[in-house]
Motif scaffolding. Structure first.
Motif, PDB file in Angstrom:
ATOM      1  N   ASP A  53      38.979  31.858   4.500  1.00 21.47           N
ATOM      2  CA  ASP A  53      38.670  30.629   5.222  1.00 21.47           C
ATOM      3  C   ASP A  53      39.488  30.507   6.502  1.00 21.47           C
ATOM      4  O   ASP A  53      38.990  30.049   7.526  1.00 21.47           O
ATOM      5  N   LYS A  54      40.765  30.913   6.450  1.00 25.70           N
ATOM      6  CA  LYS A  54      41.624  30.654   7.601  1.00 25.70           C
ATOM      7  C   LYS A  54      42.891  31.492   7.544  1.00 25.70           C
ATOM      8  O   LYS A  54      43.429  31.740   6.465  1.00 25.70           O
ATOM      9  N   ILE A  55      43.342  31.937   8.722  1.00 28.54           N
ATOM     10  CA  ILE A  55      44.691  32.481   8.894  1.00 28.54           C
ATOM     11  C   ILE A  55      45.489  31.430   9.655  1.00 28.54           C
ATOM     12  O   ILE A  55      45.062  30.972  10.717  1.00 28.54           O
ATOM     13  N   SER A  56      46.618  31.023   9.132  1.00 31.64           N
ATOM     14  CA  SER A  56      47.476  30.070   9.833  1.00 31.64           C
ATOM     15  C   SER A  56      48.634  30.818  10.489  1.00 31.64           C
ATOM     16  O   SER A  56      49.031  31.896  10.031  1.00 31.64           O
ATOM     17  N   TYR A  57      49.165  30.219  11.550  1.00 25.53           N
ATOM     18  CA  TYR A  57      50.198  30.898  12.334  1.00 25.53           C
ATOM     19  C   TYR A  57      51.413  30.001  12.532  1.00 25.53           C
ATOM     20  O   TYR A  57      51.279  28.885  13.055  1.00 25.53           O
ATOM     21  N   PRO A  58      52.596  30.463  12.144  1.00 26.93           N
ATOM     22  CA  PRO A  58      53.816  29.738  12.499  1.00 26.93           C
ATOM     23  C   PRO A  58      53.941  29.604  14.017  1.00 26.93           C
ATOM     24  O   PRO A  58      53.260  30.308  14.777  1.00 26.93           O
ATOM     25  N   VAL A  59      54.815  28.713  14.446  1.00 28.36           N
ATOM     26  CA  VAL A  59      54.999  28.465  15.879  1.00 28.36           C
ATOM     27  C   VAL A  59      55.470  29.753  16.557  1.00 28.36           C
ATOM     28  O   VAL A  59      56.493  30.325  16.172  1.00 28.36           O
ATOM     29  N   PRO A  60      54.736  30.241  17.567  1.00 25.29           N
ATOM     30  CA  PRO A  60      55.137  31.471  18.264  1.00 25.29           C
ATOM     31  C   PRO A  60      56.106  31.168  19.395  1.00 25.29           C
ATOM     32  O   PRO A  60      56.499  30.016  19.623  1.00 25.29           O
TER      33      PRO A  60
END
Length: 238
Positions: A53-60
């Motif tokens: 459904d989704k890949i989430s990303y920490p703050v880059p």
């Protein structure tokens, strides 16, 4: 790389995460890497019985390599994966392939395949649960009354996105802002920054968009970072 996953819950949802550990001096990338780089890609086996459904990303963070501006991570990062069982039967294992870019002086595509058992006991594994809970805390938050995008507008020629924002602190440097438009496009070059206490205005330079691209009805995402806080939300162009 390492894959962490729990067995499906009663709604068929699978909590998982991909752990990436670049060596010192190397970087890997956010969902839109900037001027160059390779974003992470997850491919589930055709017979896996699950969907992504989704890949989430920490703050880059911004990464400058000479004149090249990239967006990513220069230290270990964990990407949460939201998976769901595709049918009625719960799969016995999770089969997927992860493809990422790792760059230093040159960029090296790296691919790894995983086959992870999804036993019911995995739900109670404290190490995996701790990894997933800790990763969730690194993600940008939704907008709040003290940190939000108040308004946005695209110029008639499509070259400039004007933003008005409320920031959490009354003083400080300008926030970092990344706007993701059509797939493969990220905008972060700014002009006309104006910070007056917690009120902030800026213009994001859009540059070029795909030929025949029509903004009407589209949704773009925006990530804003101010100090140690970050929000992520959607800009609607109705």
């Amino acid at each position: 790389m390492r894959l962490v996953a729990l067995s499906p819950d009663d709604q068929g949802r699978i909590r998982a995460a991909l752990q990436i550990e670049p060596k010192p001096g190397w970087v890997t990338y956010w969902r839109e890497p900037g001027d160059s780089g390779i974003p992470p890609q997850i491919t589930l086996a055709a017979d896996s019985g699950t969907t992504l459904d989704k890949i989430s990303y920490p703050v880059p963070k911004p990464i400058a390599i000479g004149p090249i501006q990239e967006i990513g991570y220069d230290e270990p990062v964990t990407l949460p994966l939201d998976l769901k069982v595709a049918g009625d039967a719960k799969p016995a294992k999770l089969d997927l392939t992860a493809f990422i870019g790792l760059c230093k002086d040159i960029c090296i595509p790296f691919q790894a395949s995983f086959s992870l058992p999804l036993s019911s006991a995995a739900q109670s594994e404290p190490e995996e649960v701790a990894v997933l809970d800790a990763t969730a805390a690194t993600l940008p938050k939704p907008p709040s009354p003290d940190f939000s995008v108040e308004s946005h507008s695209l110029s008639a020629d499509g070259k400039k996105l004007s933003l008005k924002m409320t920031l959490p602190e009354a003083a400080g440097d300008a926030p970092q802002i990344y706007v993701t438009g059509p797939s493969g496009y990220v905008f972060f070059k700014r002009m006309n920054d104006k910070r007056d206490g917690r009120d902030f205005q800026t213009d994001i330079m859009i540059g070029r968009l795909p030929k025949t691209y029509d903004i009407k009805g589209k949704r773009w995402d925006i990530l804003a970072i101010d100090g140690d806080r970050a929000i992520e939300t959607t800009l609607a162009f109705d």
